[in-house]
Write a protein that holds these residues in place. Structure first.
Motif, PDB file in Angstrom:
ATOM      1  N   GLN A 111       0.844  -1.185   0.000  1.00  0.00           N
ATOM      2  CA  GLN A 111       0.000   0.000   0.000  1.00  0.00           C
ATOM      3  C   GLN A 111       0.884   1.241   0.000  1.00  0.00           C
ATOM      4  O   GLN A 111       1.861   1.319   0.736  1.00  0.00           O
ATOM      5  CB  GLN A 111      -0.899   0.019   1.231  1.00  0.00           C
ATOM      6  CG  GLN A 111      -1.896  -1.107   1.245  1.00  0.00           C
ATOM      7  CD  GLN A 111      -2.771  -1.068   2.475  1.00  0.00           C
ATOM      8  OE1 GLN A 111      -2.609  -0.240   3.352  1.00  0.00           O
ATOM      9  NE2 GLN A 111      -3.716  -1.982   2.536  1.00  0.00           N
ATOM     10  N   PHE A 112       0.523   2.196  -0.837  1.00  0.00           N
ATOM     11  CA  PHE A 112       1.216   3.478  -0.942  1.00  0.00           C
ATOM     12  C   PHE A 112       0.494   4.435  -0.004  1.00  0.00           C
ATOM     13  O   PHE A 112      -0.553   4.977  -0.327  1.00  0.00           O
ATOM     14  CB  PHE A 112       1.178   3.936  -2.401  1.00  0.00           C
ATOM     15  CG  PHE A 112       1.839   5.248  -2.702  1.00  0.00           C
ATOM     16  CD1 PHE A 112       2.876   5.746  -1.933  1.00  0.00           C
ATOM     17  CD2 PHE A 112       1.428   5.989  -3.789  1.00  0.00           C
ATOM     18  CE1 PHE A 112       3.483   6.961  -2.234  1.00  0.00           C
ATOM     19  CE2 PHE A 112       2.024   7.199  -4.111  1.00  0.00           C
ATOM     20  CZ  PHE A 112       3.052   7.684  -3.324  1.00  0.00           C
ATOM     21  N   GLU A 113       1.040   4.623   1.189  1.00  0.00           N
ATOM     22  CA  GLU A 113       0.389   5.403   2.242  1.00  0.00           C
ATOM     23  C   GLU A 113       0.577   6.909   2.072  1.00  0.00           C
ATOM     24  O   GLU A 113      -0.241   7.687   2.552  1.00  0.00           O
ATOM     25  CB  GLU A 113       0.933   4.985   3.608  1.00  0.00           C
ATOM     26  CG  GLU A 113       0.676   3.539   3.954  1.00  0.00           C
ATOM     27  CD  GLU A 113      -0.714   3.287   4.482  1.00  0.00           C
ATOM     28  OE1 GLU A 113      -1.399   4.253   4.868  1.00  0.00           O
ATOM     29  OE2 GLU A 113      -1.126   2.117   4.513  1.00  0.00           O
ATOM     30  N   GLY A 114       1.677   7.327   1.458  1.00  0.00           N
ATOM     31  CA  GLY A 114       1.926   8.746   1.306  1.00  0.00           C
ATOM     32  C   GLY A 114       3.311   8.985   0.734  1.00  0.00           C
ATOM     33  O   GLY A 114       4.032   8.042   0.413  1.00  0.00           O
ATOM     34  N   TYR A 115       3.661  10.240   0.621  1.00  0.00           N
ATOM     35  CA  TYR A 115       4.986  10.557   0.099  1.00  0.00           C
ATOM     36  C   TYR A 115       5.608  11.659   0.946  1.00  0.00           C
ATOM     37  O   TYR A 115       4.917  12.440   1.602  1.00  0.00           O
ATOM     38  CB  TYR A 115       4.933  10.947  -1.381  1.00  0.00           C
ATOM     39  CG  TYR A 115       4.302  12.287  -1.628  1.00  0.00           C
ATOM     40  CD1 TYR A 115       5.078  13.425  -1.815  1.00  0.00           C
ATOM     41  CD2 TYR A 115       2.928  12.430  -1.659  1.00  0.00           C
ATOM     42  CE1 TYR A 115       4.502  14.660  -2.020  1.00  0.00           C
ATOM     43  CE2 TYR A 115       2.338  13.650  -1.869  1.00  0.00           C
ATOM     44  CZ  TYR A 115       3.131  14.760  -2.047  1.00  0.00           C
ATOM     45  OH  TYR A 115       2.560  15.974  -2.237  1.00  0.00           O
ATOM     46  N   ILE A 116       6.916  11.701   0.939  1.00  0.00           N
ATOM     47  CA  ILE A 116       7.692  12.658   1.713  1.00  0.00           C
ATOM     48  C   ILE A 116       8.731  13.252   0.771  1.00  0.00           C
ATOM     49  O   ILE A 116       9.364  12.518   0.010  1.00  0.00           O
ATOM     50  CB  ILE A 116       8.423  11.952   2.875  1.00  0.00           C
ATOM     51  CG1 ILE A 116       7.419  11.222   3.767  1.00  0.00           C
ATOM     52  CG2 ILE A 116       9.278  12.929   3.664  1.00  0.00           C
ATOM     53  CD1 ILE A 116       8.053  10.159   4.631  1.00  0.00           C
ATOM     54  N   ILE A 117       8.913  14.562   0.817  1.00  0.00           N
ATOM     55  CA  ILE A 117       9.994  15.174   0.038  1.00  0.00           C
ATOM     56  C   ILE A 117      11.156  15.403   1.000  1.00  0.00           C
ATOM     57  O   ILE A 117      11.015  16.115   1.993  1.00  0.00           O
ATOM     58  CB  ILE A 117       9.550  16.479  -0.635  1.00  0.00           C
ATOM     59  CG1 ILE A 117       8.422  16.171  -1.618  1.00  0.00           C
ATOM     60  CG2 ILE A 117      10.727  17.150  -1.331  1.00  0.00           C
ATOM     61  CD1 ILE A 117       7.826  17.386  -2.275  1.00  0.00           C
TER      62      ILE A 117
ATOM     63  N   ASP B  21       5.568   9.639  -7.165  1.00  0.00           N
ATOM     64  CA  ASP B  21       5.037  10.988  -7.294  1.00  0.00           C
ATOM     65  C   ASP B  21       3.859  11.124  -6.336  1.00  0.00           C
ATOM     66  O   ASP B  21       3.600  10.222  -5.538  1.00  0.00           O
ATOM     67  CB  ASP B  21       4.720  11.382  -8.738  1.00  0.00           C
ATOM     68  CG  ASP B  21       3.537  10.678  -9.355  1.00  0.00           C
ATOM     69  OD1 ASP B  21       2.642  10.229  -8.619  1.00  0.00           O
ATOM     70  OD2 ASP B  21       3.474  10.603 -10.592  1.00  0.00           O
ATOM     71  N   LYS B  22       3.168  12.227  -6.383  1.00  0.00           N
ATOM     72  CA  LYS B  22       2.155  12.527  -5.379  1.00  0.00           C
ATOM     73  C   LYS B  22       1.002  11.541  -5.332  1.00  0.00           C
ATOM     74  O   LYS B  22       0.393  11.352  -4.292  1.00  0.00           O
ATOM     75  CB  LYS B  22       1.603  13.935  -5.596  1.00  0.00           C
ATOM     76  CG  LYS B  22       2.622  15.008  -5.358  1.00  0.00           C
ATOM     77  CD  LYS B  22       2.035  16.375  -5.619  1.00  0.00           C
ATOM     78  CE  LYS B  22       3.097  17.436  -5.407  1.00  0.00           C
ATOM     79  NZ  LYS B  22       2.578  18.778  -5.650  1.00  0.00           N
ATOM     80  N   LYS B  23       0.672  10.926  -6.450  1.00  0.00           N
ATOM     81  CA  LYS B  23      -0.490  10.042  -6.491  1.00  0.00           C
ATOM     82  C   LYS B  23      -0.195   8.638  -6.984  1.00  0.00           C
ATOM     83  O   LYS B  23      -1.070   7.787  -6.959  1.00  0.00           O
ATOM     84  CB  LYS B  23      -1.573  10.652  -7.379  1.00  0.00           C
ATOM     85  CG  LYS B  23      -2.154  11.916  -6.823  1.00  0.00           C
ATOM     86  CD  LYS B  23      -3.325  12.354  -7.651  1.00  0.00           C
ATOM     87  CE  LYS B  23      -3.965  13.572  -7.013  1.00  0.00           C
ATOM     88  NZ  LYS B  23      -5.282  13.833  -7.550  1.00  0.00           N
TER      89      LYS B  23
ATOM     90  N   GLY C 217      -6.442   5.824  -0.649  1.00  0.00           N
ATOM     91  CA  GLY C 217      -7.523   6.787  -0.563  1.00  0.00           C
ATOM     92  C   GLY C 217      -7.764   7.524  -1.867  1.00  0.00           C
ATOM     93  O   GLY C 217      -8.739   8.242  -2.000  1.00  0.00           O
ATOM     94  N   ASP C 218      -6.890   7.330  -2.840  1.00  0.00           N
ATOM     95  CA  ASP C 218      -6.985   8.023  -4.121  1.00  0.00           C
ATOM     96  C   ASP C 218      -7.212   7.041  -5.254  1.00  0.00           C
ATOM     97  O   ASP C 218      -7.156   7.388  -6.411  1.00  0.00           O
ATOM     98  CB  ASP C 218      -5.685   8.813  -4.357  1.00  0.00           C
ATOM     99  CG  ASP C 218      -5.832   9.903  -5.406  1.00  0.00           C
ATOM    100  OD1 ASP C 218      -6.917  10.521  -5.448  1.00  0.00           O
ATOM    101  OD2 ASP C 218      -4.888  10.111  -6.163  1.00  0.00           O
ATOM    102  N   GLU C 219      -7.482   5.780  -4.933  1.00  0.00           N
ATOM    103  CA  GLU C 219      -7.573   4.740  -5.952  1.00  0.00           C
ATOM    104  C   GLU C 219      -8.692   4.965  -6.944  1.00  0.00           C
ATOM    105  O   GLU C 219      -8.589   4.586  -8.106  1.00  0.00           O
ATOM    106  CB  GLU C 219      -7.763   3.353  -5.306  1.00  0.00           C
ATOM    107  CG  GLU C 219      -6.602   2.881  -4.477  1.00  0.00           C
ATOM    108  CD  GLU C 219      -6.722   3.285  -3.010  1.00  0.00           C
ATOM    109  OE1 GLU C 219      -7.624   4.085  -2.666  1.00  0.00           O
ATOM    110  OE2 GLU C 219      -5.900   2.808  -2.221  1.00  0.00           O
TER     111      GLU C 219
END
Length: 95
Positions: free
Chosen positions: A29-35, A70-72, A89-91
């Motif tokens: 699962q891709f929970e989020g991203y961090i820069i 990337d973001k999504k 949550g963006d699927e």
């Protein structure tokens, strides 16, 4: 009537491959991203274990390689195949 012939080896391997791919899609699962330091890193949940990885990094004892963050969308390589995983949550969103 005689029993049906056993499935061909190629068919069995294809079914096993599809089952493995399905399990991989459900377990990552891709929970989020961090820069961090101008690079995007993915926050991954793999079977309840969390990882932070950027493009080019390996996780799960080198079984999964992160190709793009990337973001999504996250793109990974596992078992010599590429998989696209949408942000949790963006699927269902359309781009």
């Amino acid at each position: 009537p005689p029993p049906p012939p056993p499935p061909k080896v190629e068919e069995v391997k294809k079914e096993e491959q599809e089952a493995m791919e399905d399990q991989l899609r459900r377990s990552v699962q891709f929970e989020g991203y961090i820069i961090k330091e101008t690079r995007s890193h993915a926050l991954l949940n793999i079977n309840g274990e969390y990882f932070v990885a950027a493009a080019g990094d390996f996780v799960m004892n080198n079984r999964i390689k992160v190709l793009k963050v990337d973001k999504k969308l996250l793109v990974i390589e596992a078992e010599a195949k590429e998989f696209e995983i949408r942000l949790k949550g963006d699927e269902d969103d359309e781009e």
